[in-house]
Design a protein around this motif. Structure first.
Motif, short mmCIF file in Angstrom:
data_model
loop_
_atom_site.label_atom_id
_atom_site.label_comp_id
_atom_site.label_asym_id
_atom_site.label_seq_id
_atom_site.Cartn_x
_atom_site.Cartn_y
_atom_site.Cartn_z
N ASN A 1 0.83 -1.20 0.00
CA ASN A 1 0.00 0.00 0.00
C ASN A 1 0.86 1.24 0.00
N ILE A 2 2.03 1.13 0.63
CA ILE A 2 2.95 2.26 0.65
C ILE A 2 4.39 1.77 0.47
N ILE A 3 5.11 2.49 -0.35
CA ILE A 3 6.51 2.15 -0.61
C ILE A 3 7.35 3.38 -0.26
N ASP A 4 8.34 3.12 0.56
CA ASP A 4 9.16 4.21 1.09
C ASP A 4 10.57 4.08 0.51
N ILE A 5 10.98 5.08 -0.26
CA ILE A 5 12.30 5.02 -0.90
C ILE A 5 13.15 6.14 -0.33
N SER A 6 14.30 5.78 0.19
CA SER A 6 15.13 6.86 0.71
C SER A 6 16.60 6.69 0.34
N LEU A 7 17.24 7.82 0.08
CA LEU A 7 18.65 7.88 -0.29
C LEU A 7 19.32 8.89 0.63
N VAL A 8 20.25 8.40 1.44
CA VAL A 8 20.91 9.33 2.36
C VAL A 8 22.43 9.16 2.26
N VAL A 9 23.11 10.28 2.01
CA VAL A 9 24.58 10.23 1.96
C VAL A 9 25.11 10.78 3.28
N ASP B 1 15.46 12.14 -0.25
CA ASP B 1 16.81 12.09 -0.82
C ASP B 1 17.62 13.21 -0.18
N LYS B 2 18.62 12.81 0.60
CA LYS B 2 19.36 13.82 1.35
C LYS B 2 20.88 13.65 1.17
N SER B 3 21.53 14.78 0.91
CA SER B 3 23.00 14.80 0.87
C SER B 3 23.44 16.20 1.31
N ASP B 4 24.74 16.47 1.18
CA ASP B 4 25.27 17.81 1.50
C ASP B 4 24.56 18.91 0.74
N THR B 5 24.21 18.59 -0.52
CA THR B 5 23.75 19.64 -1.43
C THR B 5 22.24 19.77 -1.52
N HIS B 6 21.52 18.75 -1.09
CA HIS B 6 20.06 18.84 -1.22
C HIS B 6 19.34 18.02 -0.16
N CYS B 7 18.07 18.35 0.01
CA CYS B 7 17.19 17.55 0.86
C CYS B 7 15.81 17.58 0.21
N VAL B 8 15.47 16.47 -0.41
CA VAL B 8 14.28 16.41 -1.25
C VAL B 8 13.28 15.44 -0.62
N SER B 9 12.01 15.82 -0.59
CA SER B 9 11.03 14.86 -0.11
C SER B 9 9.71 14.98 -0.84
N LEU B 10 9.00 13.87 -0.85
CA LEU B 10 7.69 13.81 -1.51
C LEU B 10 6.87 12.73 -0.81
N ASP B 11 5.58 12.99 -0.64
CA ASP B 11 4.68 11.99 -0.09
C ASP B 11 3.39 12.05 -0.90
N THR B 12 3.09 10.98 -1.61
CA THR B 12 1.92 11.04 -2.50
C THR B 12 0.61 11.15 -1.72
N ARG B 13 0.63 10.83 -0.43
CA ARG B 13 -0.61 10.97 0.34
C ARG B 13 -1.06 12.42 0.41
N GLU B 14 -0.07 13.33 0.46
CA GLU B 14 -0.41 14.76 0.46
C GLU B 14 -0.98 15.17 -0.89
#
Lengths: 178, 123
Positions: free
Chosen positions: A21-29, A137-150
């Motif tokens: 029902n929900i898939i959580d994808i994360s990338l953290v450096v 998706d988070k690193s030194d240069t960016h912090c990006v997020s999205l939640d389709t429920r919103e």
């Protein structure tokens, strides 16, 4: 695969097939340059025997042929950089699902670029508009997020997340955050 | 800045169109998106079809969807086009440029691009 984002697209589709029902994808450096990718779902989960088989390329659940390359390719990509892949899965009625975790050393010469991750997320959402996706998706240069429920709350039940116009909004929304 | 308010606007705009759409989307473009397709370059092909259909204003009549392994991995990226009352057309070994050409000639012009079909590779 030429980009890590293509592996992500491929492996996240396993979560779709698992009825998530929900898939959580994360990338953290982290500060030492290690990238941790996690793909977590609340799908049906796998038996311990399946878990131990899935990184073998000659194991697959599909019936069209006898090989399954998705997870083996991701494992190889991680290990080539000096990282690893780990899997956790549960078929417990109360708490079922799977988590794929892959760690990469981004300073390794064999680290594959992440590539067009925005495209991957958009393709996943438009391909399975009934499923919710959380992306981080988070690193030194960016912090990006999205939640389709919103997004779903704003769109209501009548408009599918697969609408091309919605897809373009999502793509632009993510692009702005990088 | 993209805002959620823009999504609400899309919702409002769509509400009037939904009814008409359901019956009229008669053509389906199906892109193979399993490991084989993705590795061979199916993602940009899918995007090219979506963008092509949107910019040609055809999204009411044509839907672009994804599927798993079609079973002919050596020909990936593979795209099947289903049109009402016509035989299915299978395009093989596509890239984004070929996809744009198919949108132009086949989806807009109604003429199958024979050289990219599986038949052209089998001969």
């Amino acid at each position: 695969m030429k980009e890590l984002s293509l592996n992500i697209l491929d492996v996240a589709k396993n979560s779709v097939s698992a009825g998530a029902n929900i898939i959580d994808i994360s990338l953290v450096v982290d500060e030492s340059g290690y990238l941790t990718l996690t793909i977590k779902d609340d799908g049906c989960g796998m038996s311990q025997q399946t878990v131990s088989n899935v990184t073998n390329p000659f194991y697959t659940t599909r019936t069209t042929r006898k090989v399954g390359m998705g997870l083996p390719l991701l494992k190889l990509a991680a290990e080539q950089t000096g990282g690893y892949l780990s899997l956790e899965s549960s078929q417990d009625m109360a708490d079922h699902g799977t988590m794929v975790k892959a760690v990469f050393n981004t300073n390794s010469i064999d680290f594959m670029p992440v590539g067009d991750i925005i495209s991957t997320i958009c393709v996943l959402i438009s391909g399975s508009p009934e499923i919710d996706f959380k992306f981080y998706d988070k690193s030194d240069t960016h912090c990006v997020s999205l939640d389709t429920r919103e997004l779903r709350a704003a769109l209501g039940n009548e408009v599918s997340l697969a609408e091309p116009e919605v897809g373009m909004w999502i793509s632009e929304y993510l692009r702005e955050q990088y | 800045m993209k805002t959620l308010a823009e999504l609400a606007a899309i919702r409002e705009k769509m509400q009037n169109k939904v009814v008409i759409r359901e019956g009229s989307a008669s053509t389906r473009v199906v892109v193979g998106m399993a490991t084989c397709g993705i590795a061979a370059g199916a993602r940009p092909v899918l995007n090219a079809f979506v963008e092509g259909v949107v910019s040609a204003n055809l999204s009411d009549k044509i839907t672009v969807t994804q599927t798993g392994c079609i079973g002919i991995c050596q020909y990936e990226p593979v795209v099947e086009i289903y049109e009402e009352g016509k035989e299915k057309v299978t395009y093989v070994k596509l890239d984004a440029a070929k996809a744009a050409e198919i949108v132009e000639k086949h989806l807009k012009g109604g003429k199958v691009v024979e050289e990219y079909t599986i038949g052209a590779y089998n001969n």
